[in-house]
Design a protein around this motif. Sequence first.
Motif, mmCIF file in Angstrom:
data_model
loop_
_atom_site.group_PDB
_atom_site.id
_atom_site.type_symbol
_atom_site.label_atom_id
_atom_site.label_comp_id
_atom_site.label_asym_id
_atom_site.label_seq_id
_atom_site.Cartn_x
_atom_site.Cartn_y
_atom_site.Cartn_z
ATOM 1 N N GLU A 185 0.803 -1.216 0.000
ATOM 2 C CA GLU A 185 0.000 0.000 0.000
ATOM 3 C C GLU A 185 0.839 1.270 0.000
ATOM 4 N N ILE A 186 2.103 1.153 0.338
ATOM 5 C CA ILE A 186 2.902 2.383 0.463
ATOM 6 C C ILE A 186 3.720 2.676 -0.795
ATOM 7 N N ASN A 187 3.678 1.777 -1.774
ATOM 8 C CA ASN A 187 4.402 2.002 -3.020
ATOM 9 C C ASN A 187 3.740 3.120 -3.809
ATOM 10 N N GLU A 188 4.421 4.252 -3.951
ATOM 11 C CA GLU A 188 3.848 5.421 -4.617
ATOM 12 C C GLU A 188 4.168 5.464 -6.111
ATOM 13 N N LEU A 189 4.914 4.498 -6.604
ATOM 14 C CA LEU A 189 5.318 4.504 -8.004
ATOM 15 C C LEU A 189 4.532 3.506 -8.839
ATOM 16 N N GLY A 190 3.762 2.642 -8.191
ATOM 17 C CA GLY A 190 2.919 1.689 -8.912
ATOM 18 C C GLY A 190 3.709 0.770 -9.811
ATOM 19 N N ASP A 191 3.182 0.538 -11.021
ATOM 20 C CA ASP A 191 3.830 -0.356 -11.981
ATOM 21 C C ASP A 191 5.171 0.182 -12.460
ATOM 22 N N ASP A 192 5.386 1.481 -12.269
ATOM 23 C CA ASP A 192 6.601 2.105 -12.790
ATOM 24 C C ASP A 192 7.753 2.119 -11.790
ATOM 25 N N ALA A 193 7.607 1.381 -10.705
ATOM 26 C CA ALA A 193 8.648 1.408 -9.681
ATOM 27 C C ALA A 193 10.007 1.006 -10.236
ATOM 28 N N GLU A 194 10.021 0.101 -11.208
ATOM 29 C CA GLU A 194 11.294 -0.352 -11.784
ATOM 30 C C GLU A 194 11.736 0.494 -12.968
ATOM 31 N N ALA A 195 10.884 1.424 -13.412
ATOM 32 C CA ALA A 195 11.202 2.185 -14.622
ATOM 33 C C ALA A 195 11.510 3.651 -14.362
ATOM 34 N N CYS A 196 11.065 4.192 -13.230
ATOM 35 C CA CYS A 196 11.238 5.625 -12.957
ATOM 36 C C CYS A 196 12.692 5.947 -12.640
ATOM 37 N N ASN A 197 13.179 7.045 -13.205
ATOM 38 C CA ASN A 197 14.498 7.522 -12.806
ATOM 39 C C ASN A 197 14.368 8.371 -11.556
ATOM 40 N N ALA A 198 15.486 8.871 -11.045
ATOM 41 C CA ALA A 198 15.477 9.589 -9.768
ATOM 42 C C ALA A 198 14.602 10.835 -9.822
ATOM 43 N N GLU A 199 14.648 11.546 -10.935
ATOM 44 C CA GLU A 199 13.853 12.777 -11.047
ATOM 45 C C GLU A 199 12.362 12.469 -11.051
ATOM 46 N N GLU A 200 11.962 11.421 -11.763
ATOM 47 C CA GLU A 200 10.550 11.050 -11.813
ATOM 48 C C GLU A 200 10.058 10.576 -10.449
ATOM 49 N N ARG A 201 10.893 9.835 -9.730
ATOM 50 C CA ARG A 201 10.491 9.382 -8.390
ATOM 51 C C ARG A 201 10.209 10.567 -7.486
ATOM 52 N N ARG A 202 11.083 11.559 -7.526
ATOM 53 C CA ARG A 202 10.901 12.724 -6.658
ATOM 54 C C ARG A 202 9.652 13.509 -7.043
ATOM 55 N N THR A 203 9.434 13.680 -8.332
ATOM 56 C CA THR A 203 8.249 14.405 -8.798
ATOM 57 C C THR A 203 6.973 13.716 -8.343
ATOM 58 N N ARG A 204 6.922 12.411 -8.479
ATOM 59 C CA ARG A 204 5.731 11.656 -8.071
ATOM 60 C C ARG A 204 5.561 11.679 -6.558
ATOM 61 N N ARG A 205 6.663 11.612 -5.848
ATOM 62 C CA ARG A 205 6.578 11.633 -4.391
ATOM 63 C C ARG A 205 5.985 12.942 -3.896
ATOM 64 N N ILE A 206 6.455 14.054 -4.392
ATOM 65 C CA ILE A 206 5.947 15.358 -3.966
ATOM 66 C C ILE A 206 4.490 15.522 -4.362
ATOM 67 N N ALA A 207 4.136 15.086 -5.572
ATOM 68 C CA ALA A 207 2.738 15.181 -6.017
ATOM 69 C C ALA A 207 1.832 14.331 -5.132
ATOM 70 N N HIS A 208 2.293 13.163 -4.729
ATOM 71 C CA HIS A 208 1.495 12.282 -3.873
ATOM 72 C C HIS A 208 1.303 12.908 -2.492
ATOM 73 N N GLU A 209 2.337 13.528 -1.956
ATOM 74 C CA GLU A 209 2.216 14.200 -0.658
ATOM 75 C C GLU A 209 1.208 15.337 -0.730
ATOM 76 N N ASN A 210 1.282 16.123 -1.787
ATOM 77 C CA ASN A 210 0.333 17.233 -1.940
ATOM 78 C C ASN A 210 -1.098 16.737 -2.094
ATOM 79 N N GLU A 211 -1.253 15.615 -2.787
ATOM 80 C CA GLU A 211 -2.591 15.053 -2.989
ATOM 81 C C GLU A 211 -3.184 14.534 -1.681
ATOM 82 N N LYS A 212 -2.358 13.905 -0.847
ATOM 83 C CA LYS A 212 -2.838 13.302 0.382
ATOM 84 C C LYS A 212 -2.928 14.280 1.558
ATOM 85 N N TRP A 213 -2.366 15.461 1.413
ATOM 86 C CA TRP A 213 -2.407 16.453 2.474
ATOM 87 C C TRP A 213 -3.851 16.827 2.782
#
Length: 461
Positions: A185-213
């Motif tokens: 349940e805590i995987n924020e990258l979904g199916d793309d966990a193995e495909a995202c580069n470092a920049e994409e991971r950070r972008t998704r992480r921040i967007a997820h935090e803003n969404e869940k706030w």
Amino acid sequence: MITPKFSCSQTDESVIASIYCPSVRATDVEIDVDDAVLTVHINPYFLRLSFPYSVVEDDKSSAQYDPSSGYLTITLTKSVKGQHFPDLDLLAKLLAPRPSRSHTRPSIEVLESRHTLADDIADISKRTDALSLDDEFAQAARNGWQLSQAIPDPASEFRTSSKRYYGFLDAFTGYFTHATHTENEINELGDDAEACNAEERRTRRIAHENEKWDEEHYMADYAEDEYIQELINWHNPDLTYAAELVITEDEKMAMLRLPRKEYIMDSFQEHNLYLTLITLMYAHAYDKRTTLNDPTAESAWTICNLVAPFSALDPPPYSPVELSGVALDFTDAELTSTLVTSYRRSLTFPLYRSFQLAERCRQDVAAAFRRGKRLITKYLLELKDILDHHDVYYVYSKIWVEDFCVWIQAGASDAVLVRIGEKLDALRVPKSAIGWDLGELEEATRFAVDRDSDSDDESVE
């Protein structure tokens, strides 16, 4: 070969290794001492211990086996009488392999050369005549080669493999290939966990935090914070400097089960490991304080949500890092950015969401770091135990915590940990850095509470 259970102690003159090897013949034991390394082989057990300083076998040394208890006790003499051997209770450090010898450049011997010096000079002259400078480079040459330069785009980095790496020293891949088919349940990258580069991971992480706030949740906890204040005022006995830190038998057994690894890293990687350690200790501090040191079935979920390197595979640094001439120097800016990420997550995902509680957790982390790697080791082992017993989140123990447990004993520096702890204690994270207008929300909550209070007073009259 089996690594036996063991412990080490010392006197002013000797080092004593007590090794549990039941049901063996004492006549078969092989003991070798080489400078600071003790090697013991008694089938089926094998043990190699690397002490911080050298020991010797002399007339005062001894080896005694007690068949009734199954313990082999080896006493070795210190080369320097009265010298204190530190960290004898950190078993992983004693078991760590000896550091590799520094690599030297291979020597090259020219076996044959058919070129003469005149040929080399002629070749260089020919190549020089073939060079030409366009107007831009000619102008740059006249200006001392002051060419315009730009920082390369990390997204454009050339890659020879489609694999993405993550975890401790970016040494892991393939652990989230089927993440969506598990109850992660805590995987924020979904199916793309193995495909995202470092920049994409950070972008998704921040967007997820803003969404869940959730502003309403935060304001509700701010208005009615009686229980949160109890959590804030809870006293953690581990953080009292007078408290003695004792490695328990369970912790020693956990250390013995750790892998034997040697880590080769540069100063930048080592620097980032200390920053990542802050996020792990923050999550541990939050769970320890909110459960009053009694982990629950939700502890693994809480911890993994609070650690961005787990949930989004996004470790620090979260701001540009410029390594100064001082090795492992940590600036307030990078420490603040590391804490801001932990603060944001503690204000977004778990049950209790309070900036004041987040500040208290920062103080806990600072105190733990100031106590050094013994306490950090105990806390990492606690984290590992919590995650290892979870059906899904054990993977984060494998790719992060396990290696931290090894590295913190054998590779981390107490002096660096203390320095980070002192800086974290003096640091103040402004509410404005969180990005969610916390000050305004708190002011609006106080206004609403005061207005309701005034209305109740008027109704009574």
